[in-house]
Structures are given as structure tokens and as C-alpha cells.
Design an enzyme around this catalytic site. Structure first.
Site, PDB file in Angstrom:
ATOM      1  N   GLU A  51       0.797  -1.245   0.090  1.00  0.00           N
ATOM      2  CA  GLU A  51      -0.041  -0.056   0.032  1.00  0.00           C
ATOM      3  C   GLU A  51       0.875   1.351  -0.198  1.00  0.00           C
ATOM      4  O   GLU A  51       0.414   2.159  -0.352  1.00  0.00           O
ATOM      5  CB  GLU A  51      -0.882  -0.018   1.097  1.00  0.00           C
ATOM      6  CG  GLU A  51      -2.281  -1.057   1.104  1.00  0.00           C
ATOM      7  CD  GLU A  51      -1.782  -2.309   1.596  1.00  0.00           C
ATOM      8  OE1 GLU A  51      -0.616  -2.609   1.958  1.00  0.00           O
ATOM      9  OE2 GLU A  51      -2.633  -3.206   1.789  1.00  0.00           O
ATOM     10  N   PHE A 113     -11.589  -6.528  13.787  1.00  0.00           N
ATOM     11  CA  PHE A 113     -10.413  -6.960  12.933  1.00  0.00           C
ATOM     12  C   PHE A 113     -10.144  -5.900  11.935  1.00  0.00           C
ATOM     13  O   PHE A 113     -10.908  -5.334  11.186  1.00  0.00           O
ATOM     14  CB  PHE A 113     -10.804  -8.157  12.594  1.00  0.00           C
ATOM     15  CG  PHE A 113      -9.994  -8.777  11.481  1.00  0.00           C
ATOM     16  CD1 PHE A 113      -8.645  -9.189  11.838  1.00  0.00           C
ATOM     17  CD2 PHE A 113     -10.175  -8.755  10.134  1.00  0.00           C
ATOM     18  CE1 PHE A 113      -7.671  -9.875  10.968  1.00  0.00           C
ATOM     19  CE2 PHE A 113      -9.311  -9.352   9.013  1.00  0.00           C
ATOM     20  CZ  PHE A 113      -8.020 -10.069   9.523  1.00  0.00           C
ATOM     21  N   GLN A 114      -8.725  -5.611  12.050  1.00  0.00           N
ATOM     22  CA  GLN A 114      -8.236  -4.649  10.808  1.00  0.00           C
ATOM     23  C   GLN A 114      -8.836  -3.114  11.064  1.00  0.00           C
ATOM     24  O   GLN A 114      -9.128  -2.552  10.051  1.00  0.00           O
ATOM     25  CB  GLN A 114      -8.431  -5.035   9.594  1.00  0.00           C
ATOM     26  CG  GLN A 114      -7.600  -6.463   9.130  1.00  0.00           C
ATOM     27  CD  GLN A 114      -7.348  -6.491   7.767  1.00  0.00           C
ATOM     28  OE1 GLN A 114      -8.417  -6.296   7.031  1.00  0.00           O
ATOM     29  NE2 GLN A 114      -6.340  -7.082   7.308  1.00  0.00           N
ATOM     30  N   LYS A 163     -17.373  -0.029   6.286  1.00  0.00           N
ATOM     31  CA  LYS A 163     -17.894  -1.275   5.360  1.00  0.00           C
ATOM     32  C   LYS A 163     -19.358  -1.127   5.113  1.00  0.00           C
ATOM     33  O   LYS A 163     -19.877  -1.458   4.177  1.00  0.00           O
ATOM     34  CB  LYS A 163     -17.398  -2.620   5.988  1.00  0.00           C
ATOM     35  CG  LYS A 163     -17.988  -3.595   5.409  1.00  0.00           C
ATOM     36  CD  LYS A 163     -16.957  -4.632   5.146  1.00  0.00           C
ATOM     37  CE  LYS A 163     -17.563  -5.940   4.199  1.00  0.00           C
ATOM     38  NZ  LYS A 163     -16.807  -6.894   3.783  1.00  0.00           N
ATOM     39  N   MET A 485      24.504   8.669   1.708  1.00  0.00           N
ATOM     40  CA  MET A 485      24.563  10.092   2.507  1.00  0.00           C
ATOM     41  C   MET A 485      24.773   9.794   3.968  1.00  0.00           C
ATOM     42  O   MET A 485      25.557  10.724   4.332  1.00  0.00           O
ATOM     43  CB  MET A 485      23.352  10.599   2.059  1.00  0.00           C
ATOM     44  CG  MET A 485      23.011  12.031   2.777  1.00  0.00           C
ATOM     45  SD  MET A 485      24.114  13.161   1.933  1.00  0.00           S
ATOM     46  CE  MET A 485      23.263  14.054   0.778  1.00  0.00           C
TER      47      MET A 485
END
Lengths: 579, 165
Positions: A51, A113-114, A163, A485
Site C-alpha cells: 500500500e 479486526f483490521q 464497510k 549519504m
């Protein structure tokens, strides 16, 4: 009136807003939206492999086109994985809309959940955010999100959609509404500059003996501003310096362009800023990397600061004339005002200043001579060669580190939106997914991702995305087997004590590319570089990973001396070692 | 220097957290904060007191203004204004002398005794933060304070100036 479910409204609203590319990754809380997406003929979804890349790719798409980049991810980890991408876009003012799934409204707050409080987590790094508590909110919030993201100082906006609001069985009346009809009483960015302030700044300009126009990313963000700026600067013979984010807003190969300012800015740009008596800053926010010590900043300069975001003005540097406005509009206003005022601006007053500037340019031109190990390939040489073989016309996307600074110093960007780099946040791993976004936005352009072996390994899983969609981007890895760097700092400021910057366990990048079905090439010796780069450009149907073995001992110069003024710089390695 | 920042903002979910988050994110200090809906239920009015220099208060007001939910911002200390805070104090008052003393004190501060038990007085005081501080100081000299609750400051400008749409 048409009746649509929440999920269908997401897709339709995006379609009606003209979204044709959507970067995303499905999951439980966005299943209904993905189901609705299957029937869309207008939106092409690009399935990334993480993602974070969805956000960076949308960002690359947005920076290339100037349009709003859009991504769609699920709740919980899907949403949190976009955070780095959102923060990157926020710091660099990139217009983006991030649609995240959320657990059902009746589960919110129950550690479902999630579940994650995405609006809360993203709050400090978004321009605004919405959570749709009712399906009917969806079209309104998405439109407002696009409006907010793309106007004023652009930025990312999160739309969190639970949802149950997507439920395909619940239908609601849907009516399209163009963005131009959206009005918000609490949001109304300023466009026009204050006339009195514009007059005052022009009077300063007419008197100035050592003026500098200092540009930032705001010029690129303002529609039509780059052409107006170029015309204005040329007409009044003004030297132009740029921040990292402003590169390309004024032609990099123009003799009036002095280069990038700041920590790794050019000698001419930093010195001219330091010596100037007037700075006209356009869409630059005087970040810490571009000013060195603010107490010693350009002591003789009066400062005119034009920015659409009032909070950017007087945040770090006190200015004499603040102008809150859109840059392009202000440049038009300036031209009009000069005529109205009959203001005589005598370009010959700058003769002495230009003589001084030319001397600065010749005294210490941008050069890597004397740096690194003889016989090994200096990274700067690679950038110079890429510039040559791409005719300076490629869209160049970088990651973060030495290679980023070398690119900024050695590739001359003549046009805006051709240099994509994470400036504010400095996100390693940005380059490759952003290059994917750029290639999708501009399939006919040569897109070159210049990266390092450290940065590339932060998001190399996207080779699979390239395979799936056949995206012929060129990835040039400046491979110094270390985090260059960080190592440079350890060498310079930690008595050469290198800790955890040696990465002698890199994969074989050539084989890696091949196992993703792409082409891998290697440059082991300096003399192979040119041929390999040309060979890679001839490949039009595959991603090419070019593993370039560069000198691990090279350093980025010039480098400002911390705590000093703009003019205090280490010019090159020789001088550094002499001191 | 002390500043009193008045904010008119959309009465929406998350609006308050954006304001509070802004202060912690940018390292600004909040001394007190009050917020409640206005006569228009879609708008809330907030008063924030903060101690900072001029440059910082300029940044605070600009940053507040930048929040999409915020409609108007002003520093009330820029001009003459009225400010009030309400305080409820529960005070140990077990003897007749103490009760008289506290009653007198609360009268001096135009306070009211709003609750009592055989050993406690609860006093309500309305005034500037400074008045409230003085009252507490006076009380601590004669008896023990059991509990203090203060509302934080709310303020409004004097005269014609107003913060409205």
C-alpha cells in the site's frame, strides 16, 4: 434519479470527477468498492504490491500530471501502510485523495479486526480528512476531498469509508455535481495578491542592485506560473535560484539560472543569495535545508515572499513584504502593475551584479573533479551521462540520498513536472513506485528512476507491478554498496566511524530484474556506462534495471557548513581535506 | 506574553481534535481551552489561552486558519475585550469562624456558596483568571482547599468588533 449503493457511489463519483487511474490494494473493508469497480469502464485500477507504493504511485501520477492522484486501500494495515506516502505528499504539497476502508460503523471503537483510527492517525499529515458515517455522505465527501486536495496549497485528503456504508443492497439517489459548484464556507483560498504590496515589491525591484528570484515548488503547483515566471525573469534579467522542489519551474539550462540553493546547493546560487539585496521568493517556504542558519540568512537582503499559504510566510524567516496569493496570478498582477505605474525598470543597473554572478559561476562551477577514487565511476558522471542520452527530456524520479543530490545538481531540468523527488519528508523508497505513477501518467515519456542500492531495496517488490502492467521504466541504481549519504556524514562528522552503513549483502540486481521477467544490465567499469544506458533506452517494452557500480568513496559537494550563513560552504573534497 | 485566541469553527466530528493536535504537533502550548456550540448549532466557538511571543502567536493564528474546519480566528488581546472564567471550589469549613470568613471572602469576589455540608462549602466564583487566582490564594491562607475545578477562559471583544460569519 439514479439509485446507487455506497460502493457504487464511490466508483461513480470518482468517474464523474474524471479519475481514470486508481492505485490500490484490496482487502476486507473495501470488497464492495472493488466489486463495484469491476464494472467501471472509465477507471483503470493498478494493483501495487504494497500500500505504501499505492500512495507513492498516486503521488508520482499527481506530480507528473498536476491532477489529483487517487488511491484505494483497505482498513487497518492497508491504511497504515499508506501513511509514509501520505506524509510524503503532505510535505511536498501534492494533491492526492486516499480512500481507505473502515470497519462497519457499529464496530468502530471496539478494536474490531483490521480496525485503526485512520482519521486520527493521519491527522497531522493531511490537509483534511473525512469519515463517512452515512452512505449518503460518500459523494459529497469525495468531491470535497478533491476540491480541497487540488486548490489552494495542494495536499493529501483522506476519505475513510466504513464497510456498512458500502452495502450493495442499500441504494440511494445519486446526482453528479461538478467540482466548480462546490463551495465551502470555511475554505476559500486567496488568489489575488494585495495591490499595495505588489506595488511596494515592484518599487523595491526597480531600486534593487542585487536582486534574486528564488523559486520553490509552489511555482510548479500554480497553473501557468512557470511560463510567466520565465518570461518575467528574462524580461527583467533577474538571476533565478531554486529549491529542490522548484527545479524545472525555470529552465535549468538557462544562463540566468544559478542552480539549487541550500545544504547541497551550488556555489553560485548560495553565494548570490547571500550577497543579494532583494530576494523575491515565489512559492518557496524557506525550509531548514534551504536557509542554513536563519540568524545569518542573507543579511543584506530585503525579502518579498509570495505564497498561497499564509502560514508559510514568516514561519522561519522574517519578510519585508508578504503577499498571500497564487503565484501565476501575482505575476500577471505584477506585469499589469508595472504598466499602470509606468515603472521604469532599468536592466542595465544589474550589469555589475551579473559580472559578480558570472565570476561566482566560473570560480566554482558544479563539478566532481578531485572527489572520490581515481579510476572508479563517480555518481555525478552517471547523472551527466543520463542527462546526455535522454537529451534532458526524461521524467526523472529519485529516491533519497547522495544520488538525489547528484541528480538535482547535474541533471538540468528545463520543464516543470519532470523532476519528482521526496523533498520535505525525504522518503527512501519513494522513487520506484512514484516512477510507476509517472509512467502511467505519461506513457510516452522516458521515465528514469535514479536510485541507490539502499533506497531501491525499500520498495523493489513493485517489479511485479511492472511485470503485470508492462511498464517500461528505467531504474538506474547508483550502487555504492552502502548508504552513501549517511556514510558521508559519518565520514565527515563522526571521525570516519562508519556504523551500519555498509550493505555488502545486496542481491544481484541483474538477476533480480530477470526473475521478475524484466531486463537487468550492469555497468562494472566507467567505460561501459554510455553503451549500457543507450542499450537500455532502446528497450521499449520492459522494465530495465541498471546496476551501476559507482565509487563508494564519493561525496556530495558543495555542502554548507552547519550553523553558518548561506555563503558558508565546503566547495569540494580537496578544499575540505586541506582544512 | 499571554494571548487569548478566539476561534469560530464548524461543529463537526474531529474538529476539536484537529485544533488540539495542531498545538501538540507544532509545539505550541495551551494554557486553557473552552469550546461549545454557538446560537447556530453548526458552529462552535472556542477560546484558547496560550503563553507565547508575537511571532509564535502569528503562526498559531495562521495555522489555525489553515484548518479546513476553522472559519475565523482572532487574538482577543489585540484589542480591549471581556474575559471570564468560572470556578467551583470545595473548601474545608468545619468551624463557625471559617464559615464566616469564607462567606465574606466569597462576597468580596462576588461569589456564591452553591453547596454545603456540616464541614464543607462549595463556592462558585466568576471573573477573570486573575480574580480566581487571588481568591484561591486568599482561601489557602485560612483553610484547606479540597477540590478546584475551573472552566478555562472564554472571551469576547468589546464594542463593535465581533467574530461572526
Amino acid at each position: 434519479m439514479e439509485m446507487l449503493s455506497g460502493a457504487e457511489m464511490v466508483v461513480r463519483t470518482l468517474e464523474d470527477l474524471g479519475v481514470d487511474r486508481l492505485f490500490g490494494y484490496p482487502g476486507g473493508a473495501v470488497l464492495d468498492i472493488y466489486d463495484a469497480l469491476k464494472d467501471s469502464r472509465k477507471i483503470h485500477h493498478i494493483l501495487v504490491r504494497h500500500e505504501q507504493s499505492a500512495a507513492h504511485a498516486a503521488d508520482g501520477y499527481a506530480r507528473t500530471t498536476g491532477k489529483v492522484g487517487c488511491c484505494l486501500v483497505t482498513s487497518g494495515p492497508g491504511a497504515t501502510n499508506t501513511i509514509t506516502g501520505i506524509a510524503t505528499a503532505y510535505m511536498d504539497s501534492v494533491p492526492m485523495v486516499i480512500i481507505t476502508g473502515q470497519v462497519a460503523t457499529f464496530l468502530i471503537g471496539q478494536d474490531a479486526f483490521q480496525e485503526v483510527d485512520m482519521v486520527g492517525i493521519s491527522r497531522p499529515i493531511v490537509k483534511h480528512s473525512y469519515i463517512c458515517k452515512k452512505a449518503e455522505d460518500i459523494p459529497v465527501f469525495i468531491r470535497k476531498a478533491f476540491h480541497i486536495a487540488s486548490t489552494g496549497r495542494p495536499g493529501p485528503v483522506v476519505v475513510d469509508i466504513p464497510k456498512d456504508c458500502q452495502n450493495p443492497k442499500m441504494k440511494f439517489p445519486y446526482e453528479p455535481q461538478p467540482l466548480s459548484e462546490i463551495s465551502m464556507r470555511s475554505y476559500n483560498p486567496t488568489r489575488f495578491g494585495h495591490k499595495g504590496q505588489i506595488r511596494r515589491s515592484l518599487n523595491l525591484l526597480a531600486e534593487a542592485r542585487k536582486p534574486v528570484v528564488h523559486i520553490g515548488g509552489g511555482v510548479i503547483a500554480s497553473p501557468g506560473a512557470c511560463a510567466r515566471l520565465t518570461e518575467f525573469a528574462r524580461k527583467y534579467r533577474l538571476p533565478v535560484t531554486s529549491t529542490l522542489m522548484g527545479l524545472g519551474a525555470f529552465p535549468g539550462s538557462d544562463p540566468q539560472f544559478l542552480g539549487m540553493v541550500g545544504m547541497h546547493g551550488t556555489y553560485a546560487a548560495n553565494t548570490a543569495m547571500h550577497e543579494s539585496d532583494l530576494i523575491i521568493a515565489l512559492g518557496a517556504r524557506f525550509s531548514d535545508r534551504s536557509t542554513n542558519n536563519v540568524a545569518k540568512y542573507c543579511p543584506n537582503a530585503r525579502i518579498v515572499h509570495v505564497d498561497i499559504d499564509p502560514s508559510s510566510i514568516a514561519k522561519r524567516i522574517k519578510v519585508d513584504i508578504p503577499i498571500v496569493a497564487d503565484i501565476g496570478t501575482v505575476l500577471d498582477q505584477m506585469n499589469d502593475t508595472i504598466k499602470e505605474m509606468n515603472l521604469a525598470i532599468d536592466n542595465s543597473r544589474l550589469d555589475a551584479w551579473w559580472t559578480e554572478i558570472e565570476a561566482m559561476k566560473t570560480r566554482h562551477p558544479v563539478s566532481c573533479a578531485g572527489d572520490g577514487t581515481p579510476g572508479l565511476l563517480h555518481p555525478a558522471k552517471v547523472i551527466e551521462d543520463i542527462y546526455r542520452v535522454t537529451d534532458g527530456k526524461a521524467i526523472v524520479v529519485t529516491d533519497v540520498g547522495q544520488h538525489q543530490m547528484f541528480t538535482a545538481l547535474y541533471y538540468k531540468f528545463d520543464e516543470p513536472r519532470k523532476f519528482l523527488s521526496s523533498g520535505g519528508l525525504g522518503t527512501m523508497g519513494y522513487g520506484f513506485p512514484a516512477a510507476i505513477g509517472a509512467k502511467i501518467a505519461s506513457p510516452d515519456s522516458e521515465v528514469v528512476c535514479i536510485t541507490g542500492d539502499g533506497s531501491f531495496q525499500m520498495n523493489l517488490q513493485e517489479l511485479a507491478t511492472c511485470l503485470q502492467y508492462g511498464l517500461p521504466v528505467k531504474i538506474v541504481i547508483l550502487n555504492n554498496v552502502s548508504l552513501g549519504m549517511v556514510k558521508q556524514w559519518q565520514m565527515m562528522f563522526y571521525n570516519g566511524r562508519q556504523t551500519e552503513t555498509f550493505m555488502d549483502a545486496a542481491p544481484d540486481f541483474v538477476k533480480l530484474a530477470e526473475c521478475y521477467g524484466q531486463v537487468g544490465l550492469r555497468v562494472s567499469r566507467p567505460e561501459e556506462l554510455d553503451d549500457v544506458l543507450k542499450q537500455s533506452l532502446a528497450i521499449k517494452d520492459k522494465t530495465v534495471v541498471i546496476d551501476v557500480c559507482v565509487d563508494p568513496d564519493s561525496r556530495v559537494y558543495p555542502m554548507q557548513i552547519g550553523g553558518g550563513s548561506m555563503g558558508d560552504m565546503r566547495i569540494n573534497r580537496e578544499e575540505e581535506e586541506r582544512v | 506574553m499571554r494571548h487569548l485566541i478566539s476561534v469560530l469553527l464548524e461543529n463537526e466530528t474531529g474538529a476539536l481534535s484537529r485544533v488540539v493536535g495542531l498545538f501538540s504537533q507544532r509545539g505550541f502550548n495551551i494554557e486553557s481551552l473552552t469550546v461549545a456550540p454557538t446560537e447556530d448549532a453548526t458552529l462552535s466557538r472556542m477560546t484558547i489561552t496560550t503563553f507565547c511571543d508575537e511571532q509564535e502567536v502569528e503562526q498559531i493564528t495562521k495555522q489555525l486558519h489553515k484548518l479546513i474546519n476553522v472559519l475565523k480566528v482572532t487574538d482577543l488581546c489585540d484589542s480591549s475585550h471581556v474575559e471570564r472564567e468560572i470556578m467551583l471550589v470545595k473548601i474545608e469549613a468545619a468551624t463557625r469562624d471559617l464559615r464566616n470568613e469564607i462567606k465574606t471572602m466569597s462576597d468580596i469576589f462576588h461569589g456564591q456558596i452553591v453547596d454545603l455540608t456540616p464541614t464543607l462549602y462549595t463556592v462558585e466564583i466568576i471573573g477573570s483568571s486573575e480574580d480566581l487566582d487571588h481568591f484561591l490564594e486568599a482561601v489557602t491562607k485560612v483553610t484547606e482547599i479540597i477540590e478546584v475545578v475551573r472552566s478555562g477562559v472564554c472571551g469576547i471583544s468589546r464594542g463593535e468588533r465581533s467574530l461572526r460569519l
